[in-house]
Enzyme design. Structure first.
Site, mmCIF file in Angstrom:
data_model
loop_
_atom_site.group_PDB
_atom_site.id
_atom_site.type_symbol
_atom_site.label_atom_id
_atom_site.label_comp_id
_atom_site.label_asym_id
_atom_site.label_seq_id
_atom_site.Cartn_x
_atom_site.Cartn_y
_atom_site.Cartn_z
ATOM 1 N N GLY A 47 24.855 48.685 35.999
ATOM 2 C CA GLY A 47 24.835 48.227 34.639
ATOM 3 C C GLY A 47 23.762 48.409 34.143
ATOM 4 O O GLY A 47 22.822 47.924 32.949
ATOM 5 N N GLU A 103 19.084 42.297 36.113
ATOM 6 C CA GLU A 103 20.773 42.258 35.986
ATOM 7 C C GLU A 103 20.929 42.930 34.641
ATOM 8 O O GLU A 103 20.111 42.244 33.563
ATOM 9 C CB GLU A 103 21.638 41.354 36.525
ATOM 10 N N ASP A 104 22.152 43.489 34.368
ATOM 11 C CA ASP A 104 22.119 43.052 33.270
ATOM 12 C C ASP A 104 22.714 42.170 32.584
ATOM 13 O O ASP A 104 22.356 41.809 31.393
ATOM 14 C CB ASP A 104 23.485 44.517 32.652
ATOM 15 N N ASP A 107 27.797 36.707 34.556
ATOM 16 C CA ASP A 107 28.582 35.679 34.056
ATOM 17 C C ASP A 107 29.158 34.314 34.231
ATOM 18 O O ASP A 107 28.514 33.745 34.374
ATOM 19 C CB ASP A 107 30.065 37.047 34.073
ATOM 20 N N SER A 108 30.335 34.950 35.917
ATOM 21 C CA SER A 108 30.599 33.449 36.329
ATOM 22 C C SER A 108 29.349 33.302 37.603
ATOM 23 O O SER A 108 28.780 32.205 37.892
ATOM 24 C CB SER A 108 31.668 33.960 37.226
ATOM 25 N N GLY A 109 28.566 34.779 37.590
ATOM 26 C CA GLY A 109 26.757 33.997 38.297
ATOM 27 C C GLY A 109 27.728 34.274 39.978
ATOM 28 O O GLY A 109 26.509 34.384 40.679
ATOM 29 N N ASN A 110 29.108 34.606 40.134
ATOM 30 C CA ASN A 110 29.541 34.972 41.502
ATOM 31 C C ASN A 110 28.007 35.873 41.876
ATOM 32 O O ASN A 110 27.630 36.376 43.617
ATOM 33 C CB ASN A 110 30.535 35.149 41.938
ATOM 34 N N THR A 111 28.590 36.779 41.579
ATOM 35 C CA THR A 111 27.915 38.312 42.018
ATOM 36 C C THR A 111 26.795 38.162 42.406
ATOM 37 O O THR A 111 24.863 38.257 43.680
ATOM 38 C CB THR A 111 27.198 39.571 40.619
HETATM 39 P P1 IMP Z 1 29.503 37.725 37.734
HETATM 40 O O1 IMP Z 1 29.908 37.786 39.163
HETATM 41 O O2 IMP Z 1 30.563 36.550 37.423
HETATM 42 O O3 IMP Z 1 28.523 37.094 36.859
HETATM 43 O O4 IMP Z 1 29.765 39.098 36.509
HETATM 44 C C1 IMP Z 1 28.938 40.294 36.587
HETATM 45 C C2 IMP Z 1 29.040 41.046 36.446
HETATM 46 O O5 IMP Z 1 30.601 41.089 35.604
HETATM 47 C C3 IMP Z 1 27.895 42.241 35.118
HETATM 48 O O6 IMP Z 1 27.546 42.509 36.978
HETATM 49 C C4 IMP Z 1 28.898 43.562 34.681
HETATM 50 O O7 IMP Z 1 29.489 44.721 35.710
HETATM 51 C C5 IMP Z 1 30.469 42.338 34.579
HETATM 52 N N1 IMP Z 1 30.385 41.636 33.476
HETATM 53 C C6 IMP Z 1 30.639 40.713 32.967
HETATM 54 N N2 IMP Z 1 30.713 40.395 31.802
HETATM 55 C C7 IMP Z 1 30.662 41.668 30.907
HETATM 56 C C8 IMP Z 1 31.554 41.667 29.632
HETATM 57 O O8 IMP Z 1 31.152 41.012 29.167
HETATM 58 N N3 IMP Z 1 31.393 43.127 29.953
HETATM 59 C C9 IMP Z 1 30.994 43.977 30.804
HETATM 60 N N4 IMP Z 1 30.845 43.883 32.017
HETATM 61 C C10 IMP Z 1 30.536 42.292 31.971
HETATM 62 MG MG MG Z 2 26.978 44.845 36.650
#
Ligand code: IMP
Ligand code: MG
Length: 189
Positions: A47, A103-104, A107-111
């Site tokens: 992404g 990063e694109d 979201d949760s921030g876990n990644t």
């Molecule tokens: P996190 O670990 O929840 O912060 O997730 C981050 C990853 O979830 C991003 O790098 C995206 O690949 C994916 N993601 C989160 N929200 C969206 C969305 O609204 N559309 C598409 N991908 C998303």
């Molecule tokens: Mg991503």
């Protein structure tokens, strides 16, 4: 896969607005890193690619780039739930470099939290985060975002790197999915 027009509820951030903000971020990054010796942009596949490319092209400081891919453990559902696994590692040694994670979306921030933890053990000189989109309402992990493009509402978005079941990362804008017309199966990290 339906055509994107059929599943697009609205354009959230149009191309001009995205590019203008990226130019501002690039200016900020260029100023902040003007005295740094070894800036390394680390892009998280897949992404982060369009953002990395557009940001990098506008930086006025010399820099390197490298790529890594991660996948979240667990259900494979839309929510990521903590730890991530590195599926493709960096080629470069980050030790002593000024690493900027690109990063694109956070979201949760876990990644990002897991990636930061992994990279920190490799002893970069500095380690910062540049995220185009911040779905702040959904935050679970405490993560620093040093450069942030836009705070967005808690909606499923696609385009400009973000996928709809792996499609439409190429769109030049960020759009909201119409969940009555299309239910995404999953969103890989
Ligand atoms: P996190 O670990 O929840 O912060 O997730 C981050 C990853 O979830 C991003 O790098 C995206 O690949 C994916 N993601 C989160 N929200 C969206 C969305 O609204 N559309 C598409 N991908 C998303
Ligand atoms: Mg991503």
């Amino acid at each position: 896969m339906p055509s994107y027009e059929d599943v697009l509820a609205e354009v959230l951030i149009d191309e001009g607005t995205l590019q203008a903000r990226i130019a501002e971020l690039a200016k900020e990054v260029s100023e902040d890193y003007r005295d740094n010796e070894a800036l390394l942009l680390v892009c998280i596949l897949r992404g982060g690619v369009p953002f990395l490319v557009d940001l990098s092209r506008r930086l006025t400081v010399p820099h390197m780039m490298d790529f890594m891919a991660v996948s979240s453990y667990g259900s494979g559902a839309r929510e990521s739930d903590g730890e991530v696994r590195v599926t493709l590692d960096l080629q470069m040694n980050v030790r002593g470099k000024d690493v900027l994670l690109v990063e694109d979306i956070v979201d949760s921030g876990n990644t990002i939290a897991s990636v930061l933890e992994i990279l920190q053990t490799r002893q970069p000189a500095t380690l910062k985060v540049c995220a185009l989109l911040d779905k702040a309402e959904r935050r679970e992990a405490v993560v620093p975002i040093h450069y942030r493009g836009f705070v967005i509402p808690n909606k499923f978005v696609f385009g400009y790197g973000l996928d709809l079941d792996e499609y439409y990362r190429n769109l030049p804008f960020v759009g909201v999915v119409d969940l009555e017309k299309y239910q995404p199966r999953r969103s890989p990290a």
